[in-house]
Structure formats: C-alpha cells, structure tokens
Design an enzyme around this catalytic site. Structure first.
Site, short mmCIF file in Angstrom:
data_model
loop_
_atom_site.label_atom_id
_atom_site.label_comp_id
_atom_site.label_asym_id
_atom_site.label_seq_id
_atom_site.Cartn_x
_atom_site.Cartn_y
_atom_site.Cartn_z
N HIS A 98 0.86 -1.20 0.00
CA HIS A 98 0.00 0.00 0.00
C HIS A 98 0.89 1.25 0.00
CE1 HIS A 98 -2.85 3.06 1.14
NE2 HIS A 98 -3.80 2.23 0.73
N GLU A 170 -3.66 1.66 -7.68
CA GLU A 170 -4.06 2.76 -6.80
C GLU A 170 -3.15 3.96 -7.06
OE1 GLU A 170 -6.36 1.89 -2.91
OE2 GLU A 170 -4.23 1.82 -2.53
P1 PGA Z 1 -9.63 5.79 -0.14
O1 PGA Z 1 -8.43 4.80 0.21
O2 PGA Z 1 -10.74 4.98 -0.72
O3 PGA Z 1 -10.00 6.41 1.17
O4 PGA Z 1 -9.09 6.78 -1.12
C1 PGA Z 1 -8.09 3.78 -0.67
C2 PGA Z 1 -6.82 3.13 -0.17
O5 PGA Z 1 -5.89 3.82 0.23
O6 PGA Z 1 -6.74 1.90 -0.15
#
Ligand code: PGA
Length: 260
Positions: A98, A170
């Site tokens: 992450h 992401e």
């Molecule tokens: P968010 O977080 O949906 O609050 O943007 C996603 C993540 O960091 O996994």
C-alpha cells in the site's frame, strides 16, 4: 483484455476506527452483506488486533477477513511488526505494498515482492497495491512506475500463482487524504488500460494473466464504483474511507453486482 474473474470489494479500514467502532461497523455489515457475498468476493481488512474479533463475526459466512500488511521477514527481533505466520489461519488475504506503507514505512519494490511471496507461501492471497505518485504522473512516468513495481513482484511468482494473486491499481494522488474527502480520480478507461498493462507485464502473451484479478482503488464511492468495474479487465475495488460506513460500502457492492 476482458476478464471472467469474480468481482471483489476490499474494505481497507486503515487506522480509522477504534475497537468499539470496528466491531459496530462489522456487526452492521454482517446484517446487510451476507447475501451480497454470493456475487462479489467481499474482504474486510481491519487493524491486526481486531482481525480475530471481526473474523468471529463473519465465521460461517462467505465474507473474508484480510490484513493490511505483513512484515517481509518470517520471524526475529522486529518489535511492533507482524509476520505472515502470526496471522496465518486468521485471514484469507493480506494487502501488501500500500502506498501509505511505501511512504511512511519505506517499503521498497523488493520488500513488497518478498511480502507477496511470503503471503503465498502461507496460503494467504496477496492484494498487491501499485501506482504512481502525482510527481511521477506529472513527469509522464506512470507506465514506467507500474512496469518497475509489477516486474519486481513477478520475479518471485510463476503463472501457477496467478489465480491467487490480486493486483490493485491505486494512483497515489487519487487516494482520499482523510475520511470525509473524496479525491480526484483517473478516467475509468485509463484504469482499464493500466489493468491491461499489469497483466501484460505479468505475462507477455497474456495467456495466463487473465486469471490475475486487478482492482482499482482511490476515493471509490457508490457513485463512482460502477464506472470502473464496467471497464474490461477491472475486477473490483479497494475502498478506504467509504468502507468504514456500512451503508455506503454495501451500496458500492450493490453497484458492483449490477456490472456483471
Ligand atoms: P480511499 O483509500 O478509498 O480512502 O481513497 C483507498 C486506499 O488507500 O486503499
């Protein structure tokens, strides 16, 4: 590349909720979600100390519990860290790589690759986050970053691992900075292109790579989820802030169900 994989919704509760609040959210979700787990694989990732209690609430259901990370060593003098073997048997999935771990704890592509391999060794399915920062994007480096991050992971995997591997695109700039805020988001078509790229890096001719699930994450809400998952090759969403609100998270799953 189209994909036949079962859709997936991962709730990353980060460190947003107290123990009491986590159990409240879990109990509310247990009341509304069990039917939805038929069509969508649902994974809830609370903080480590709550994994057992949240797991107990969902035992006997199809809803899975996951961890938010594991350490890249198997055991040893690593105060405050949690190893794969310490959560083995308690979780089906673990997030690794992450961007908050990469940024705050200095996780490198190499350590993320080791974590993914360790998870698989322990029978835990890794949910591997990849994505570029705003600076990298501004310089036109999105593809380079994904190539670097995904190739490193692939050094440790074979196509036999693919059915148990989940990637999540992401883009760091799209992650909501706090619970109430919804950040900017990439166009769904771009997310589909990145999902295709991840699979191409995983396996050049794409022959086995369609087995890898690729999710999108970054400020997902019930208003935006369907647009991403309607794109070919996007198999679901990783949700941070919005997943801590039971009615919103269940609406996201309802939106996903309409997509396939
Ligand atoms: P968010 O977080 O949906 O609050 O943007 C996603 C993540 O960091 O996994």
């Amino acid at each position: 590349m189209a994909s036949e994989n079962k859709l997936m919704a991962v709730a990353n509760w980060k460190m947003y909720l107290s123990r009491t609040a986590s159990l409240q959210v879990a109990n509310s979700l247990a009341k509304i979600l069990t039917k939805q787990a038929e069509k969508v694989d649902i994974v809830l990732c609370p903080s480590y100390p709550l994994i057992s209690e949240v797991g107990a609430i969902f035992s006997g259901t199809k809803i899975s519990v996951g961890a938010q990370d594991i350490f890249h060593e198997e055991n040893g003098p690593f105060t405050g860290e949690v190893s794969m073997s310490e959560i083995q048997g308690l979780v089906k999935y673990t997030i690794v790589g992450h961007s908050e771990r990469r940024k705050i704890h200095g996780d490198l592509d190499e350590t993320v690759a080791v974590k993914a391999k360790l998870a698989l060794k322990g029978g835990i399915h890794p949910i591997i986050c990849v994505g570029e920062t705003f600076q990298e994007r501004k310089k036109g480096g999105t593809i380079e970053v994904l190539k670097r991050q995904v190739s490193k992971i692939m050094e440790n995997l074979t196509y036999l691992d693919f059915p148990r591997v989940v990637f999540c695109y992401e883009p760091v700039w799209a992650i909501a900075p706090d619970l109430e805020e919804v950040g900017p988001q990439p166009e769904p078509q771009e997310v589909a292109e990145m999902a295709g790229l991840i699979r191409r890096i995983a396996h050049e001719n794409g022959k086995y790579a369609e087995k890898i699930r690729v999710l999108y994450g970054g400020s997902v809400t019930s208003k935006t989820a369907a647009a991403f998952v309607s794109e070919p090759g996007v198999d679901g969403v990783l949700v941070g802030g919005a997943s801590t609100k039971p009615s919103e998270f269940s609406s996201i799953i309802r939106e996903l169900e309409k997509c396939r």
